[in-house]
Design a protein around this motif. Structure first.
Motif, PDB file in Angstrom:
ATOM      1  N   SER A   1      -3.194   5.544   7.015  1.00 28.05           N
ATOM      2  CA  SER A   1      -3.194   4.302   5.771  1.00 28.05           C
ATOM      3  C   SER A   1      -2.574   4.931   4.762  1.00 28.05           C
ATOM      4  O   SER A   1      -1.377   5.267   5.254  1.00 28.05           O
ATOM      5  CB  SER A   1      -4.507   4.662   4.921  1.00 28.05           C
ATOM      6  OG  SER A   1      -5.234   4.013   4.490  1.00 28.05           O
TER       7      SER A   1
ATOM      8  N   SER B   1       3.416  11.967   7.072  1.00 31.75           N
ATOM      9  CA  SER B   1       2.863  11.504   5.797  1.00 31.75           C
ATOM     10  C   SER B   1       4.180  11.159   4.636  1.00 31.75           C
ATOM     11  O   SER B   1       5.509  12.407   5.066  1.00 31.75           O
ATOM     12  CB  SER B   1       2.205  12.428   4.669  1.00 31.75           C
ATOM     13  OG  SER B   1       3.208  13.963   4.355  1.00 31.75           O
TER      14      SER B   1
ATOM     15  N   ASP C   1      -4.308   9.928  10.592  1.00 27.72           N
ATOM     16  CA  ASP C   1      -4.407   9.848   8.661  1.00 27.72           C
ATOM     17  C   ASP C   1      -3.114  10.041   8.510  1.00 27.72           C
ATOM     18  O   ASP C   1      -2.636  10.543   7.271  1.00 27.72           O
ATOM     19  CB  ASP C   1      -5.504  11.230   8.698  1.00 27.72           C
ATOM     20  CG  ASP C   1      -6.289  11.698   9.266  1.00 27.72           C
ATOM     21  OD1 ASP C   1      -7.286  10.505   8.487  1.00 27.72           O
ATOM     22  OD2 ASP C   1      -7.443  12.474   9.054  1.00 27.72           O
TER      23      ASP C   1
ATOM     24  N   GLY D   1     -10.079  -1.684   8.272  1.00 30.04           N
ATOM     25  CA  GLY D   1      -9.022  -1.590   7.147  1.00 30.04           C
ATOM     26  C   GLY D   1      -9.272  -2.956   6.494  1.00 30.04           C
ATOM     27  O   GLY D   1      -9.657  -3.887   6.336  1.00 30.04           O
TER      28      GLY D   1
ATOM     29  N   GLY E   1      -7.662   6.601  11.177  1.00 23.53           N
ATOM     30  CA  GLY E   1      -7.572   6.803  10.374  1.00 23.53           C
ATOM     31  C   GLY E   1      -6.225   7.045   9.183  1.00 23.53           C
ATOM     32  O   GLY E   1      -5.672   7.655   7.851  1.00 23.53           O
TER      33      GLY E   1
ATOM     34  N   GLU F   1     -15.473   6.348  10.709  1.00 21.24           N
ATOM     35  CA  GLU F   1     -14.887   7.220   9.301  1.00 21.24           C
ATOM     36  C   GLU F   1     -13.446   5.930   8.992  1.00 21.24           C
ATOM     37  O   GLU F   1     -13.113   7.028   8.302  1.00 21.24           O
ATOM     38  CB  GLU F   1     -14.980   8.636  10.473  1.00 21.24           C
ATOM     39  CG  GLU F   1     -14.110   8.032  11.172  1.00 21.24           C
ATOM     40  CD  GLU F   1     -14.368   8.217  13.183  1.00 21.24           C
ATOM     41  OE1 GLU F   1     -13.895   8.817  13.828  1.00 21.24           O
ATOM     42  OE2 GLU F   1     -15.598   7.008  13.319  1.00 21.24           O
ATOM     43  N   ASP F   2     -13.474   4.995  10.371  1.00 16.45           N
ATOM     44  CA  ASP F   2     -12.247   4.347   9.453  1.00 16.45           C
ATOM     45  C   ASP F   2     -12.404   3.651   8.323  1.00 16.45           C
ATOM     46  O   ASP F   2     -11.355   3.100   7.745  1.00 16.45           O
ATOM     47  CB  ASP F   2     -11.135   3.243  11.006  1.00 16.45           C
ATOM     48  CG  ASP F   2     -10.550   4.824  11.825  1.00 16.45           C
ATOM     49  OD1 ASP F   2     -10.377   5.649  11.087  1.00 16.45           O
ATOM     50  OD2 ASP F   2     -10.289   3.865  12.395  1.00 16.45           O
TER      51      ASP F   2
ATOM     52  N   ARG G   1      -9.711   3.943   4.816  1.00 13.87           N
ATOM     53  CA  ARG G   1      -8.704   3.982   5.852  1.00 13.87           C
ATOM     54  C   ARG G   1      -8.174   2.868   6.061  1.00 13.87           C
ATOM     55  O   ARG G   1      -8.782   1.383   5.951  1.00 13.87           O
ATOM     56  CB  ARG G   1      -8.670   5.032   6.368  1.00 13.87           C
ATOM     57  CG  ARG G   1      -9.011   6.285   6.085  1.00 13.87           C
ATOM     58  CD  ARG G   1      -8.502   6.996   5.366  1.00 13.87           C
ATOM     59  NE  ARG G   1      -6.620   7.834   5.866  1.00 13.87           N
ATOM     60  CZ  ARG G   1      -6.402   8.674   4.965  1.00 13.87           C
ATOM     61  NH1 ARG G   1      -6.470   8.829   3.732  1.00 13.87           N
ATOM     62  NH2 ARG G   1      -5.318   8.928   5.368  1.00 13.87           N
ATOM     63  N   LEU G   2      -6.753   2.624   6.743  1.00 18.68           N
ATOM     64  CA  LEU G   2      -6.128   1.513   7.226  1.00 18.68           C
ATOM     65  C   LEU G   2      -5.953   0.067   6.088  1.00 18.68           C
ATOM     66  O   LEU G   2      -6.702  -0.449   6.707  1.00 18.68           O
ATOM     67  CB  LEU G   2      -7.567   0.650   8.650  1.00 18.68           C
ATOM     68  CG  LEU G   2      -7.532   1.891   9.667  1.00 18.68           C
ATOM     69  CD1 LEU G   2      -8.739   1.265  10.517  1.00 18.68           C
ATOM     70  CD2 LEU G   2      -6.081   2.450  10.386  1.00 18.68           C
ATOM     71  N   LYS G   3      -5.137   0.939   5.105  1.00 18.07           N
ATOM     72  CA  LYS G   3      -4.572  -0.107   4.177  1.00 18.07           C
ATOM     73  C   LYS G   3      -3.671  -0.338   4.656  1.00 18.07           C
ATOM     74  O   LYS G   3      -2.506   0.442   3.979  1.00 18.07           O
ATOM     75  CB  LYS G   3      -4.904   0.360   2.268  1.00 18.07           C
ATOM     76  CG  LYS G   3      -6.747   1.516   2.039  1.00 18.07           C
ATOM     77  CD  LYS G   3      -6.569   2.155   1.746  1.00 18.07           C
ATOM     78  CE  LYS G   3      -8.419   2.559   0.537  1.00 18.07           C
ATOM     79  NZ  LYS G   3      -8.974   1.403   0.318  1.00 18.07           N
TER      80      LYS G   3
ATOM     81  N   GLU H   1      -0.011   8.936   6.706  1.00 18.06           N
ATOM     82  CA  GLU H   1      -0.533   7.594   5.677  1.00 18.06           C
ATOM     83  C   GLU H   1       1.152   7.912   4.654  1.00 18.06           C
ATOM     84  O   GLU H   1       1.977   9.192   4.502  1.00 18.06           O
ATOM     85  CB  GLU H   1      -0.964   8.736   4.329  1.00 18.06           C
ATOM     86  CG  GLU H   1      -1.356   9.504   3.796  1.00 18.06           C
ATOM     87  CD  GLU H   1      -2.834  10.426   3.041  1.00 18.06           C
ATOM     88  OE1 GLU H   1      -3.006   9.745   3.419  1.00 18.06           O
ATOM     89  OE2 GLU H   1      -2.318  10.998   1.959  1.00 18.06           O
TER      90      GLU H   1
ATOM     91  N   TRP I   1       0.921  -1.617  -0.320  1.00 23.29           N
ATOM     92  CA  TRP I   1       0.196   0.099   0.088  1.00 23.29           C
ATOM     93  C   TRP I   1       0.730   1.474  -0.147  1.00 23.29           C
ATOM     94  O   TRP I   1       0.027   2.667  -0.280  1.00 23.29           O
ATOM     95  CB  TRP I   1      -1.140  -0.127   1.433  1.00 23.29           C
ATOM     96  CG  TRP I   1      -2.216  -0.740   1.073  1.00 23.29           C
ATOM     97  CD1 TRP I   1      -1.910  -2.222   1.790  1.00 23.29           C
ATOM     98  CD2 TRP I   1      -3.290  -0.887   0.200  1.00 23.29           C
ATOM     99  NE1 TRP I   1      -3.700  -2.106   1.609  1.00 23.29           N
ATOM    100  CE2 TRP I   1      -4.190  -1.314   0.176  1.00 23.29           C
ATOM    101  CE3 TRP I   1      -3.675   0.118  -0.919  1.00 23.29           C
ATOM    102  CZ2 TRP I   1      -4.999  -1.738  -0.437  1.00 23.29           C
ATOM    103  CZ3 TRP I   1      -4.536   0.088  -1.575  1.00 23.29           C
ATOM    104  CH2 TRP I   1      -5.505  -0.010  -0.797  1.00 23.29           C
TER     105      TRP I   1
END
Length: 436
Positions: A262, A178, A219, A315, A260, A288-289, A292-294, A221, A39
């Motif tokens: 990911s 990020s 969040d 996820g 969140g 809300e997750d 996300r969570l990939k 990522e 991912w």
């Protein structure tokens, strides 16, 4: 504070200094690699600090300086940085580099013996969590430790360990960050000096600790953690006596991914001697997750770890070509590997489970309000098995649907699980640079 001044500060705090002991080409090449699989390769990929001028640090102070200059605001620093770590860095250390104990962070109103006496469930009861002045003092103590030993890592950063590099005694926090790469570092013993007792946690109550070795959240990522090791170090959970008949737990997760976060890849890491390894998704209530969570877990070595390998809520998590060698006895006696949590969609492929006598293969999967999970081509003690069918046969009252409901949107090769017991122990962990 300017980036030039920060670089000077970090280099001055480092041994050896970059100018006096140039980095070998192999080390520089490691720092400039991008995430190659999973991912973390999507949406622009994960390149970290890329070609930023590297610095070497060998202390907590040097690391904080290289990450931006002020620990409490470094999480917002997005200036590209490539940071090499040398030696053992204790995140509890004071300004002179000396590791600190609980007395450095304890609130004047906190006393562990008094806390234990006050919240003994035989007298305090089991109907509510601790409250009152002693619990408030414990919380202030916890916050003081967190402010010091939880090191904030902002965006566009690469951290690479030189041979023998170790981070101990705290947490790397990637909160909303990020494009971060962490490679070739040994992480150990994120010891919480002030765990909380909660008599309402489970049927017998539990002690709960605060710190993961790496926390990826809010969040965050495009994160790649590669060829690192994670453990409780020289302080396993049973190194202190139980309290109220329960493990007096001072460790939390090894790497947790939640709220969140990911587009994360964990590859070729060694996770060992620990209880709660990975939770992906922190609460059933965080709808809300969804989306996300990939996360991709590929080529990792799970040795003598108890549970959450991983536990998944919401996820789309790809568990690919990992080696599991749990123990049947001891403080980290095996509970389960793959946790099917609420709306979790875990896809397990080509993993190898080497189970000692006393561990039933039906325990590899555990259900936590989840409905589905998929496994393709995994082996248990060298034999092909249907992990979901084994679980369902042992748990007919709460069966799982066999199917993840998604396919990885990135290219990958499925490894031969029959070879993992040979290749992964040799390759996983901080093995990327030699000692010469």
């Amino acid at each position: 504070m300017s980036r030039a001044l920060i670089t000077l500060m970090a280099t001055a705090a480092a041994l050896p200094a970059l100018a006096g002991d140039p980095l070998p080409d192999a080390a520089l090449a490691l720092a400039r690699e991008a995430a190659p699989l999973g991912w973390a390769t999507l949406e622009g990929g994960t390149t970290g600090g890329a070609r930023a001028e590297p610095v070497i640090v060998s202390s907590r102070a040097g690391l904080v300086a290289a990450l931006g200059g002020d620990n409490l605001s470094n999480g917002a620093d997005d200036v590209p940085a490539v940071i090499f770590l040398s030696g053992r860095i204790d995140l509890t250390a004071d300004a002179e580099g000396r590791p600190q104990g609980p007395e450095a962070f304890a609130d004047p109103g906190y006393d562990e013996a008094a806390y234990i006496a006050a919240y003994d469930p035989e007298t305090y009861g089991r109907e509510k969590e601790p409250e009152g002045p002693l619990e408030e003092a414990r919380e202030r103590s916890e916050q003081a430790q967190k402010a010091h030993a939880m090191i904030r890592v902002g965006s566009n950063k690469t951290l690479v360990g030189l041979p023998g590099a170790t981070i101990a005694g705290g947490t790397l926090l990637l909160k909303g960050s990020s494009n971060v790469i962490i490679r070739n570092i040994a992480f150990e013993d994120s010891w919480d000096y002030f765990p909380q007792w909660d008599a309402t946690d489970g049927s017998k109550g539990n002690w709960n600790a605060e710190y993961d070795l790496i926390a990826i959240e809010a969040d965050a990522e495009r994160i790649w953690v590669d060829h690192c090791s994670f453990s409780d170090g020289d302080r396993p959970d049973d190194s202190v006596p139980p309290v109220f008949g329960r493990v007096h737990q001072h460790h939390d997760g090894l790497i947790d991914i939640k709220t969140g976060a990911s587009l994360v890849t964990l590859s070729a890491n060694h996770f060992f001697d620990h209880d709660k390894t990975h939770i992906i998704g922190s609460s059933d209530k965080r709808t809300e997750d969804m989306g996300r969570l990939k996360v991709t877990l590929a080529g990792n070595f799970y040795e003598n770890v108890k549970q959450r390998l991983p536990r998944v809520r919401y996820g789309e998590v790809h568990v690919l070509g990992n080696l599991y060698m749990p123990s049947a006895e001891g403080p980290y006696a095996f509970d389960y590997a793959l946790g099917a949590g609420k709306e979790g969609r875990a896809l397990s492929e080509a993993n190898a489970f080497v189970l000692p006598e006393g561990i039933d293969p039906s325990k590899i999967i555990k259900q936590y309000r989840g409905e589905r999970i998929e496994d393709r081509g995994s082996l248990v003690n060298g034999k092909a098995v249907d992990l979901v069918a084994l679980y369902n046969a042992a748990n007919p009252e709460k069966p799982l649907e066999a199917g993840a409901g998604w396919e990885p949107p990135y290219p990958y090769e499925r490894p031969d699980p029959a070879r993992l017991a040979e290749t992964i122990p040799r390759d996983a962990g901080p093995t990327l640079l030699g000692d010469d």
